[in-house]
Design an enzyme around this catalytic site. Structure first.
Site, PDB file in Angstrom:
ATOM      1  N   SER A  23      33.045  38.569  39.709  1.00  0.00           N
ATOM      2  CA  SER A  23      31.819  39.423  39.685  1.00  0.00           C
ATOM      3  C   SER A  23      32.430  40.750  39.643  1.00  0.00           C
ATOM      4  O   SER A  23      33.619  41.181  40.250  1.00  0.00           O
ATOM      5  CB  SER A  23      31.203  39.343  40.825  1.00  0.00           C
ATOM      6  OG  SER A  23      30.178  38.473  40.616  1.00  0.00           O
ATOM      7  N   PRO A  24      31.556  41.764  38.881  1.00  0.00           N
ATOM      8  CA  PRO A  24      31.725  43.099  38.778  1.00  0.00           C
ATOM      9  C   PRO A  24      31.684  43.485  40.477  1.00  0.00           C
ATOM     10  O   PRO A  24      30.773  43.202  41.137  1.00  0.00           O
ATOM     11  CB  PRO A  24      30.626  43.774  38.099  1.00  0.00           C
ATOM     12  CG  PRO A  24      30.219  42.704  37.245  1.00  0.00           C
ATOM     13  CD  PRO A  24      30.310  41.190  38.219  1.00  0.00           C
ATOM     14  N   CYS A  26      32.031  47.055  42.860  1.00  0.00           N
ATOM     15  CA  CYS A  26      32.285  48.632  42.908  1.00  0.00           C
ATOM     16  C   CYS A  26      33.546  48.931  43.823  1.00  0.00           C
ATOM     17  O   CYS A  26      33.503  48.420  44.757  1.00  0.00           O
ATOM     18  CB  CYS A  26      31.123  49.461  43.287  1.00  0.00           C
ATOM     19  SG  CYS A  26      29.800  49.067  42.213  1.00  0.00           S
ATOM     20  N   ALA A  58      30.528  47.621  37.821  1.00  0.00           N
ATOM     21  CA  ALA A  58      29.393  48.373  37.294  1.00  0.00           C
ATOM     22  C   ALA A  58      29.843  49.738  36.863  1.00  0.00           C
ATOM     23  O   ALA A  58      30.278  50.794  37.670  1.00  0.00           O
ATOM     24  CB  ALA A  58      28.225  48.462  38.292  1.00  0.00           C
ATOM     25  N   GLN A 101      30.730  45.442  33.137  1.00  0.00           N
ATOM     26  CA  GLN A 101      29.140  45.615  33.292  1.00  0.00           C
ATOM     27  C   GLN A 101      29.140  47.064  33.138  1.00  0.00           C
ATOM     28  O   GLN A 101      29.398  47.667  33.805  1.00  0.00           O
ATOM     29  CB  GLN A 101      29.222  44.977  34.767  1.00  0.00           C
ATOM     30  CG  GLN A 101      27.651  45.169  34.955  1.00  0.00           C
ATOM     31  CD  GLN A 101      27.310  44.611  36.664  1.00  0.00           C
ATOM     32  OE1 GLN A 101      27.535  45.221  37.231  1.00  0.00           O
ATOM     33  NE2 GLN A 101      26.758  43.388  36.924  1.00  0.00           N
ATOM     34  N   TYR A 183      19.056  48.803  40.305  1.00  0.00           N
ATOM     35  CA  TYR A 183      19.492  50.038  39.322  1.00  0.00           C
ATOM     36  C   TYR A 183      18.378  50.010  38.270  1.00  0.00           C
ATOM     37  O   TYR A 183      17.429  49.464  38.044  1.00  0.00           O
ATOM     38  CB  TYR A 183      20.948  49.595  38.931  1.00  0.00           C
ATOM     39  CG  TYR A 183      21.826  49.611  39.924  1.00  0.00           C
ATOM     40  CD1 TYR A 183      21.869  50.692  40.988  1.00  0.00           C
ATOM     41  CD2 TYR A 183      22.460  48.495  40.052  1.00  0.00           C
ATOM     42  CE1 TYR A 183      22.675  50.682  42.108  1.00  0.00           C
ATOM     43  CE2 TYR A 183      23.420  48.496  41.406  1.00  0.00           C
ATOM     44  CZ  TYR A 183      23.426  49.335  42.160  1.00  0.00           C
ATOM     45  OH  TYR A 183      24.450  49.435  43.340  1.00  0.00           O
ATOM     46  N   ARG A 231      22.774  40.497  33.850  1.00  0.00           N
ATOM     47  CA  ARG A 231      22.879  40.125  35.206  1.00  0.00           C
ATOM     48  C   ARG A 231      21.438  40.480  35.524  1.00  0.00           C
ATOM     49  O   ARG A 231      20.817  41.616  35.284  1.00  0.00           O
ATOM     50  CB  ARG A 231      23.773  40.930  36.041  1.00  0.00           C
ATOM     51  CG  ARG A 231      23.711  40.451  37.562  1.00  0.00           C
ATOM     52  CD  ARG A 231      25.041  40.540  38.283  1.00  0.00           C
ATOM     53  NE  ARG A 231      24.916  39.962  39.642  1.00  0.00           N
ATOM     54  CZ  ARG A 231      25.988  39.758  40.144  1.00  0.00           C
ATOM     55  NH1 ARG A 231      27.298  40.269  39.708  1.00  0.00           N
ATOM     56  NH2 ARG A 231      26.078  38.958  41.289  1.00  0.00           N
ATOM     57  N   LEU A 302      27.442  34.052  48.082  1.00  0.00           N
ATOM     58  CA  LEU A 302      28.003  33.565  49.056  1.00  0.00           C
ATOM     59  C   LEU A 302      28.641  32.170  48.828  1.00  0.00           C
ATOM     60  O   LEU A 302      28.536  31.011  49.388  1.00  0.00           O
ATOM     61  CB  LEU A 302      27.112  33.296  50.436  1.00  0.00           C
ATOM     62  CG  LEU A 302      26.673  34.591  51.110  1.00  0.00           C
ATOM     63  CD1 LEU A 302      26.053  34.127  52.388  1.00  0.00           C
ATOM     64  CD2 LEU A 302      28.011  35.278  51.774  1.00  0.00           C
ATOM     65  N   ARG A 325      33.077  39.093  47.000  1.00  0.00           N
ATOM     66  CA  ARG A 325      33.813  39.365  48.396  1.00  0.00           C
ATOM     67  C   ARG A 325      34.661  38.255  48.626  1.00  0.00           C
ATOM     68  O   ARG A 325      35.799  38.594  49.193  1.00  0.00           O
ATOM     69  CB  ARG A 325      32.740  39.554  49.574  1.00  0.00           C
ATOM     70  CG  ARG A 325      31.905  40.666  49.281  1.00  0.00           C
ATOM     71  CD  ARG A 325      30.682  40.703  50.606  1.00  0.00           C
ATOM     72  NE  ARG A 325      29.843  41.796  50.568  1.00  0.00           N
ATOM     73  CZ  ARG A 325      28.659  41.946  49.929  1.00  0.00           C
ATOM     74  NH1 ARG A 325      28.444  40.901  49.103  1.00  0.00           N
ATOM     75  NH2 ARG A 325      27.995  43.111  50.095  1.00  0.00           N
TER      76      ARG A 325
END
Length: 371
Positions: A23-24, A26, A58, A101, A183, A231, A302, A325
């Site tokens: 995943s993107p 930051c 992002a 992204q 966003y 997304r 998760l 994560r």
């Protein structure tokens, strides 16, 4: 192969070796939007993980669209050159497909990084003016964003186009547009943030108008031979907000326009959200979108256990799973998942000798010898 998680998949014309997506995420480590030495280390590390696809964090389409002053951007020649330098170094040792992204933070821009508390930065302390569909603050007590007028809408739409052109010049494999997590484009979709009285607010049709205009504009310039995805946040987790029914309607419109995948997340637009968090807690939304719309879907949220991720693919909850994560915690998660599921994947030859004694062969084509 008996493990669906490690079966190949095609996102439009892009062929992936397995169903694991990074995943993107930051990193808050850019300098005026330009990738730094941290990005070379971070992206290089993840590019050796064995995942099928890596999506860069992002990335802001204009300076005012950065979440923090340290977020990655792709709005200037300097940004483009810095990211090109990073990608050149990474590609020397990895052929993993890398996408990006593209994002505009809207009223959630001008924030401190998480390790500094994540609060809005006042103008007197180096912050900047933010933009939104309506002059509504994200949190009580914050400075109000400016409502975008027609010139502002056109500027931001063209900023997405310009960034997509830069991404094409960088030979990135895919683009994902960020319609989620509170966003700007999510702000237009959600009635909690969008209270406009013109053709960009009010009805569902009107609230979808600007995000779909952005998608159409990017689709027109992004190479036809490369996939373009979106997304979404499938629900705001707030009564009266954006919800799954509206998400399915949006996904159907996107599919008609040539969208290649939907990456299904939730939340982010309101501090009033009430989220029932648990393993795979967002996967039911991905399954619902997949079943209703019939387009490739990425499930998130998760995802930590290899067997459960494999079962999600087997059961049709999603076509791919994306880790964030979990893969920061364990950058070799795909290796360990392959070992647990009896599958194989590619790894650089410099690492072939690291398989534990007694483990089944995990690295495809691995061999070595020495005197």
């Amino acid at each position: 192969m008996s493990a669906p998680l490690f079966s190949p998949f095609e996102l439009g014309p892009l062929k992936l070796e397995n169903r694991i997506v990074i995943s993107p995420m930051c990193q808050y480590s850019a300098l005026d939007g330009s990738a730094s030495a941290w990005h070379r280390t971070h992206i290089g590390n993840l590019s050796l993980s064995g995942a099928g696809l890596l999506l860069l964090e992002a990335t802001a389409v204009e300076a005012a669209g950065r979440i923090t002053p340290f977020c990655l951007g792709l709005y200037s020649d300097a940004n483009e050159q810095a990211l090109d330098n990073v990608l050149e170094a990474v590609r020397e040792y990895s052929d993993m497909p890398i996408g990006i992204q593209l994002c505009h933070a809207g009223r959630k821009a001008s924030s401190e990084p998480p390790w500094r508390g994540g609060k809005l930065i006042p103008a007197a302390q180096g912050g900047w003016a933010t933009y939104a569909p309506s002059p509504l603050a994200h949190n009580d007590g914050e400075a109000l964003p400016a409502a975008l007028d027609r010139a502002g809408l056109a500027r931001i739409r063209e900023a997405f186009v310009a960034s997509a052109r830069r991404a094409a010049r960088l030979d990135l494999a895919a683009v994902e547009l960020h319609f989620a997590h509170g966003y700007l484009l999510h702000q237009f979709l959600s009635p909690l943030a969008n209270q406009r009285g013109d053709e960009y607010g009010g009805s569902l049709e009107n609230r979808m108008r600007f995000p779909l205009e952005v998608f159409d504009a990017v689709r027109a310039v992004w190479p036809a031979g490369k996939p373009l995805g979106v997304r979404v946040s499938a629900t705001d987790w707030v009564d009266g907000g954006w919800d799954l029914t509206q998400t399915i309607d949006l996904a159907q419109r996107l599919r008609e326009r040539g969208c290649d995948w939907i990456d299904v997340s939730t939340g982010g637009v309101s501090p009033r959200q009430q989220i029932a968090v648990g393993p795979h807690y967002q996967m039911p939304f991905a399954r619902a979108v997949r079943e209703a719309v019939g387009m490739p879907t990425i499930g998130v949220g998760l995802i930590t256990d290899a067997q459960r991720a494999d079962q999600a693919i087997r059961d049709g909850d999603a076509d791919l799973v994306a880790l964030a994560r979990a893969i920061l915690w364990d950058p070799r998660w795909p290796w360990h998942a392959a070992a647990a599921l009896g599958a194989t994947l590619k790894a650089p030859p410099q690492y072939w000798r690291c398989e534990p004694r007694g483990a089944a062969r995990v690295f495809d084509g691995a061999s070595f010898g020495q005197r």
